[in-house]
Structure formats: C-alpha cells, structure tokens
Scaffold this active site. Structure first.
Site, mmCIF file in Angstrom:
data_model
loop_
_atom_site.group_PDB
_atom_site.id
_atom_site.type_symbol
_atom_site.label_atom_id
_atom_site.label_comp_id
_atom_site.label_asym_id
_atom_site.label_seq_id
_atom_site.Cartn_x
_atom_site.Cartn_y
_atom_site.Cartn_z
ATOM 1 N N TYR A 156 0.933 -1.172 0.053
ATOM 2 C CA TYR A 156 -0.002 -0.022 -0.075
ATOM 3 C C TYR A 156 0.834 1.462 0.030
ATOM 4 O O TYR A 156 0.563 2.257 -0.763
ATOM 5 C CB TYR A 156 -0.743 0.143 1.315
ATOM 6 C CG TYR A 156 -1.829 1.230 1.369
ATOM 7 C CD1 TYR A 156 -3.068 1.148 0.541
ATOM 8 C CD2 TYR A 156 -1.609 2.180 2.173
ATOM 9 C CE1 TYR A 156 -3.869 2.133 0.630
ATOM 10 C CE2 TYR A 156 -2.536 3.264 2.296
ATOM 11 C CZ TYR A 156 -3.677 3.162 1.425
ATOM 12 O OH TYR A 156 -4.540 4.134 1.611
ATOM 13 N N LYS A 160 1.099 4.199 -3.040
ATOM 14 C CA LYS A 160 0.525 5.868 -2.682
ATOM 15 C C LYS A 160 1.763 6.638 -2.799
ATOM 16 O O LYS A 160 1.677 7.757 -3.273
ATOM 17 C CB LYS A 160 0.169 5.773 -1.051
ATOM 18 C CG LYS A 160 -1.116 5.075 -0.954
ATOM 19 C CD LYS A 160 -2.229 5.857 -1.954
ATOM 20 C CE LYS A 160 -3.718 4.991 -1.780
ATOM 21 N NZ LYS A 160 -4.516 5.743 -2.644
#
Ligand code: NAP
Length: 243
Positions: A156, A160
C-alpha cells in the site's frame, strides 16, 4: 459562489467514502460529475441523485479502473455524456491487509494495479482534452503511508508513494498547458476503509480523532479552483506527519 460552473469532473471510486464526498463537493462548486464505481451501484446512483438535486448533471459509470479496457470504456462514456473532462480525481483504491511477510505477489500486483496503474491509465486518457482546452486539474488521493510507511503495509505504501512521483511528473510536463497536478495525503479518514481496519485508533492521530471525508473534499475543491498550486502534496493528517 460556484467557481467551477460549466466544468466537468471525473471522480474514480465515487460511490463511497472520500470519492463520494469529493464528487458532491465538486457539484456544490458547480461541476457536472462522472461518478465511477466498481460494485456499489446503489450507492453510486444515490450520489448521482444528490448531484442532480444540486442542479448539476451526473452519470454513474461502472468500471474497473485497474484494467485498461475498463478505463477506456469509462472515459469514452464520460466524454460522450458529459463532454470533455476538466477535473480528474484519481481516488479509487484498496488496502488489502495481511501480515507483511505473508503478502503475495498477487496482493502486490492487485494493489499497485488498483491504486497506481489506474491513476496512470485514467490520467493518460483525460490529459489530451485538458491540453486542448488549456485548462485541467489532476488530483491524486495518495496517503500519509507514502511519507511514513503507514499501518497497512509495503504494498500500500509503495502504491501511494508511486502516485506522488506520477503527480510531480505530470506537474512538470503540463505546467505550460494550464494543467495543475497535485496530491492529497490523508491519514485515517473515517470511511469503510478505516472502519474495517482493527489496527487503527483515533489516538494514533495528534488531533485525537479520525478525519472526515468532507475535510478531504474541501481540499479537492481548493485544488480544483486554484491555478497556481502545482506539484504539491497537501497533507491532511491531523498532525500525524509534519513536513
Ligand atoms: P472506501 O470507502 O473503501 O471506498 C473505495 C472506493 O474505491 C469505492 O468507491 C470503490 O468502489 C472504489 N474502488 C475500489 N476498487 C476499484 C476499482 N478497481 N475500480 C473502480 N473503483 C474502485 O475508501 P476511502 O477510504 O474513501 O479511500 C479513497 C481513497 O483514499 C483510496 O485511494 C485510499 O487509499 C485513500 N486514502 C484513504 C484513507 C482513509 O483513511 N480512509 C487515508 C489515506 C488515503 P465500490 O464502492 O463500487 O466498491
């Protein structure tokens, strides 16, 4: 009072959470809005109805933005029904949770594809019309995880952080075309994503509470209206990360 009147926005993942709030805030500022979703059709249709009640046009478009064919069909439909897209909010995202050493290549690929590749695909499809108009706004919903590593995991955080590089590259390449490109890096906004994660608590945040989707949406509207902010990451995290 409606600085974005006559503009069209496409918000990915706008059926729920931050995307929903961003779509409604842009409509309140005068935008017509294409409301992308993947599964939550009823929720997407209720966003469309709320936007129409505000006097703007809206369209729900089911598309998996992690797939080139889905993006292609979504953008064609948005152009055909609402006209050129002026404002793109790359918001759709997932956060598959798993102890980090158990993450599989499939978890990694799915997360990168949904959170990062989607933003590349949709931006590439929307930019040519923005260039012709000499006006456009690219807004990337990144995360504090890009800056601190966050609480979800490396897959994740990497997805990002990749959005921030993508955002800066477009900011450089498009500055002369009237197109700004910026990111918002929220932390712990009270949506399904946070409600379904048992590892997060409001006391992790210096301000002592989770953020609200509407607080992210206000920043989306700011970035959509302002033409001199570009290449920036706006931190919206209750003081969790300070820069
Ligand atoms: P959410 O409530 O879980 O909503 C996610 C949205 O993304 C839904 O509309 C969902 O559609 C859509 N979506 C997921 N995969 C998709 C796909 N492949 N194609 C199209 N749409 C897809 O999440 P949220 O909390 O609002 O998060 C929105 C964004 O903010 C995400 O990128 C997230 O990483 C980022 N963010 C969130 C937080 C937070 O604390 N909440 C913090 C930092 C960053 P369906 O409803 O149809 O499933």
């Amino acid at each position: 009072m409606q600085p974005l009147i006559g503009r069209t926005a496409l918000v990915t993942g706008a059926s729920r959470g931050i995307g929903r709030a961003a779509a409604l805030a842009l409509a309140r500022a005068g935008c017509n809005v294409a409301v992308n979703y993947l599964n939550a059709e009823e929720d997407a249709l209720s966003v469309v109805r709320e936007i129409e009640q505000l006097g703007c046009r809206a369209l729900a478009i089911r598309a998996d933005v992690s797939q080139p064919s889905g993006v292609d069909q979504m953008v064609k439909r948005a152009f055909a029904d609402l006209g050129d897209i002026h404002i793109l909010v790359n918001n759709a995202g997932i956060n598959p949770a798993r102890p980090f050493l158990e993450l599989t290549l499939e978890d990694w690929n799915r997360t990168l594809q949904t959170n990062l590749t989607s933003a590349f695909l949709v931006s590439q499809a929307a930019i040519p019309a923005m260039r012709q108009q000499k006006w456009g706004r690219l807004i990337f919903i990144s995360s504090v995880a890009a800056q601190t590593g966050g609480v979800i995991g490396p897959h994740y955080a990497a997805s990002k952080a990749g959005m921030l590089g993508l955002m800066r590259s477009y900011a450089n390449l498009l500055a002369k075309d009237g197109i700004t490109s910026n990111a918002i890096a929220p932390a712990l906004i009270e949506t399904d994503m946070v409600r379904n994660n048992r590892n997060v608590r409001p006391d992790l945040i210096p301000i002592g509470r989770f953020g609200h989707s509407e607080e992210v949406a206000e920043t989306v509207t700011l970035l959509a209206t302002n033409g001199y902010i570009t290449g920036q990451t706006i931190n919206l995290n209750g003081g969790w990360y300070m820069s």
